[in-house]
Scaffold this motif. Structure first.
Motif, short mmCIF file in Angstrom:
data_model
loop_
_atom_site.label_atom_id
_atom_site.label_comp_id
_atom_site.label_asym_id
_atom_site.label_seq_id
_atom_site.Cartn_x
_atom_site.Cartn_y
_atom_site.Cartn_z
N PHE A 80 0.83 -1.21 0.00
CA PHE A 80 0.00 0.00 0.00
C PHE A 80 0.86 1.25 0.00
N ARG A 81 1.54 1.53 1.11
CA ARG A 81 2.38 2.73 1.17
C ARG A 81 3.57 2.64 0.22
N GLY A 109 -0.43 -6.06 6.67
CA GLY A 109 -0.67 -4.69 7.07
C GLY A 109 -1.83 -4.48 8.02
N GLU A 114 -2.36 2.59 6.91
CA GLU A 114 -2.68 2.83 5.51
C GLU A 114 -3.87 3.77 5.31
N TRP A 121 -8.96 0.36 2.39
CA TRP A 121 -8.52 -0.79 3.18
C TRP A 121 -9.39 -1.99 2.82
#
Length: 338
Positions: A80-81, A109, A114, A121
């Motif tokens: 994600f990041r 995660g 996030e 999500w």
């Protein structure tokens, strides 16, 4: 083949800033710890007193100031990041700089890291598929000269990681459920999980899933490093040992209680409602070194070969010296190289 036991230190980036963490890593090496693992969070569990330094540059600083310890993330979310290709590049660089000493620990995660960035999500099945695909892409980028990859979630077109280590950076998968644990058994170099949960979770769910993954891939049991983050609170005064766990009370919240929380202020509020007995429930809390050894030994008996100790207190230097002088020698006397 007998896999030697290793004892590590969990450098809690949720609780301390980068300069402190690097100092603790140096002291851990001096006190005889074999490894240092750093958490990678965009936000901490607790708003007041919390920290969240970036793990990748921190590992560079730790590597530059140490010479023998293994170091890695426990765990980083490459889905994600970060784009998986950026993770591949960063850990290849670390592997070139510190050959044989770097581990990439990955996981699916948490909303805390996030959602606040405006990222959607998804449900656990999609997070699992993203993790699996990201590992595939990272390994392709480490193995091939030129990579074109078109996955469900990630793609690259003619990508090359130009600076790659001669020795592959091992990938460890962190998991607390059977699907990701089976994935670790099938494709990973190591498996990471955490202590202090119902013993049946390890004996009836996680370890059978790990063995199933290994068997499906035709791999022997010693093909994978089994890493347990062991949560410990040791102090001669029991009340002090209990109170040390207060900062980490969020760990005692159930998955249902914390699943969708993405604000450290709300996480802190919920954790503050817990009695100290529940806050301490994930930790081995004892004033007796021998009791620590006996309770740690249960994880060795289960088959975990790499024990990384997480102390919840604010005086980490005291913990490292005390555990290095009183607990690690007892563990090594008891188990030797077995």
């Amino acid at each position: 083949m007998t896999v030697p036991l290793r004892f590590g230190y969990k450098a809690s980036a949720e609780q301390f800033g980068p300069t402190e963490l690097a100092d603790f890593a140096v002291l851990a090496e001096e006190m005889g710890f074999d490894s240092v693992f750093v958490s990678d969070h965009f936000q901490p569990w607790m708003h007041e007193g919390g920290h969240a330094p970036a793990a990748i540059p921190l590992l560079g600083a730790v590597g530059a100031r140490t010479s023998t310890i293994i170091m890695g993330t426990s765990v980083l979310t490459p889905t994600f990041r970060y784009h998986p290709a950026v993770v591949a590049q960063a850990f290849a660089t670390l592997g070139v700089m510190f050959p044989g000493r770097v581990v990439l620990g990955v996981g699916t995660g948490e909303a805390l890291n996030e959602v606040t960035l405006g990222l959607e999500w998804p449900d656990p099945p999609e997070r699992f598929q993203r993790l699996k695909e990201s590992i595939q892409l990272i390994e392709k980028l480490w193995e091939a000269e030129r990579v074109t990859f078109e996955g469900t979630y990630y793609s690259v077109d003619g990508a090359t990681v130009y600076d790659r280590p001669d020795q592959k950076v091992p990938i460890y998968v962190g998991a607390s459920g059977p699907a990701a644990t089976r994935l670790a058994g099938r494709i990973a170099d190591g498996y990471i999980t955490t202590s202090g949960k119902d013993p049946s979770l390890y004996t009836d769910t996680l370890l059978p899933a790990l063995r199933e993954g290994l068997e499906k891939a035709g791999r022997p049991e010693d093909a994978i490093d089994t890493l347990m983050e062991v949560k410990v609170s040791y102090h001669p005064d029991r009340a002090t040992a209990m109170e040390k766990t207060r900062f980490w009370a969020p760990l005692a919240l159930s998955p249902e209680e914390k699943r969708d929380i993405h604000d450290p202020i709300e996480m802190q509020r919920r954790a503050a409602e817990l009695p100290i007995e529940r806050a301490a429930s994930r930790f081995i809390v004892s004033t007796d070194p021998e009791e620590h050894v006996e309770r740690i030994a249960r994880y060795v008996d289960l088959g975990f070969r790499h024990l990384v100790f997480h102390d919840p207190g604010h005086d980490q230097a005291e913990f490292l010296r005390t555990y290095g002088e009183e607990i690690l020698p007892r563990l090594r006397d008891r188990f030797g190289d077995a």
